[in-house]
Design a protein around this motif. Structure first.
Motif, PDB file in Angstrom:
ATOM      1  N   GLY A  81      -8.175  -4.798   3.759  1.00 30.09           N
ATOM      2  CA  GLY A  81      -7.469  -3.532   3.869  1.00 30.09           C
ATOM      3  C   GLY A  81      -7.108  -2.959   2.516  1.00 30.09           C
ATOM      4  N   HIS A 103       0.845  -1.193   0.000  1.00 29.37           N
ATOM      5  CA  HIS A 103       0.000   0.000   0.000  1.00 29.37           C
ATOM      6  C   HIS A 103       0.881   1.244   0.000  1.00 29.37           C
ATOM      7  CE1 HIS A 103      -2.998   2.816   2.192  1.00 29.37           C
ATOM      8  NE2 HIS A 103      -3.228   2.849   0.887  1.00 29.37           N
ATOM      9  N   CYS A 122       0.017   0.140   9.675  1.00 26.12           N
ATOM     10  CA  CYS A 122      -0.323   1.520   9.276  1.00 26.12           C
ATOM     11  C   CYS A 122      -1.802   1.703   8.960  1.00 26.12           C
ATOM     12  CB  CYS A 122       0.525   1.936   8.083  1.00 26.12           C
ATOM     13  SG  CYS A 122       2.263   2.115   8.519  1.00 26.12           S
ATOM     14  N   HIS A 123      -2.361   0.817   8.123  1.00 25.79           N
ATOM     15  CA  HIS A 123      -3.758   0.985   7.720  1.00 25.79           C
ATOM     16  C   HIS A 123      -4.507  -0.344   7.803  1.00 25.79           C
ATOM     17  CE1 HIS A 123      -1.269   3.967   5.440  1.00 25.79           C
ATOM     18  NE2 HIS A 123      -2.083   4.773   6.093  1.00 25.79           N
TER      19      HIS A 123
END
Ligand code: FES
Length: 145
Positions: A123, A91, A109-110
């Motif tokens: 994700g 990502h 992170c995400h």
């Protein structure tokens, strides 16, 4: 006090120069030939594989991060095999972690999640994690980038 001088004839000198030149030439040819044959004679991993860990360093169900040639990698040991992935999330490039309880690769992170084939489970990551060939020989883990 006189020192014993040994005169070298011109012929002896030229013989030594020629023999030395031949020796240097054949030595220069022999080394590349042996270097070329060396991987063929070896019984270990391929010459393009590099040691990244010892088997004992990674428990079954565990993982280890290593850096090889400037690349961050995640080694995972399952009950059956060792796996290697890029440790860089596809990502935005965060370093992923191994979750041994869920047996998933997580991006902190995400909240990107990858499975044991490197595929995106959930994700925002747009692509799977790149994976790498691994070979285990003599208690050592070797990897090819
Ligand atoms: S950087 Fe990994 S999910 Fe965003």
């Amino acid at each position: 006090m006189k020192t014993a001088e040994k005169k070298i004839s011109r012929r002896d000198f030229i013989d030594w120069v020629i023999k030395g030149g031949l020796l240097a030439t054949f030595s220069g040819m022999l080394f590349p030939a042996l270097a070329y044959l060396w991987p063929v004679m070896g019984h270990g991993p391929g010459s393009d594989m590099q040691e990244v860990a010892k088997v004992d360093e990674i428990p079954v169900g565990g993982a280890k991060k290593v850096i090889l040639a400037g690349s961050a990698l995640l080694l995972v040991r399952t009950a059956q095999e060792f796996l290697a992935f890029s440790a860089i999330c596809t990502h935005l490039g965060c370093v992923v972690d191994w979750n041994s309880e869920k047996k998933e690769i997580l991006c902190p992170c995400h909240a990107g999640v990858f499975d044991l084939q490197g595929r995106v489970v959930s994700g925002p990551p747009p692509r799977p994690l790149p994976s790498y060939a691994i070979r285990v020989t003599n208690g050592k883990v070797f990897l090819k980038l």
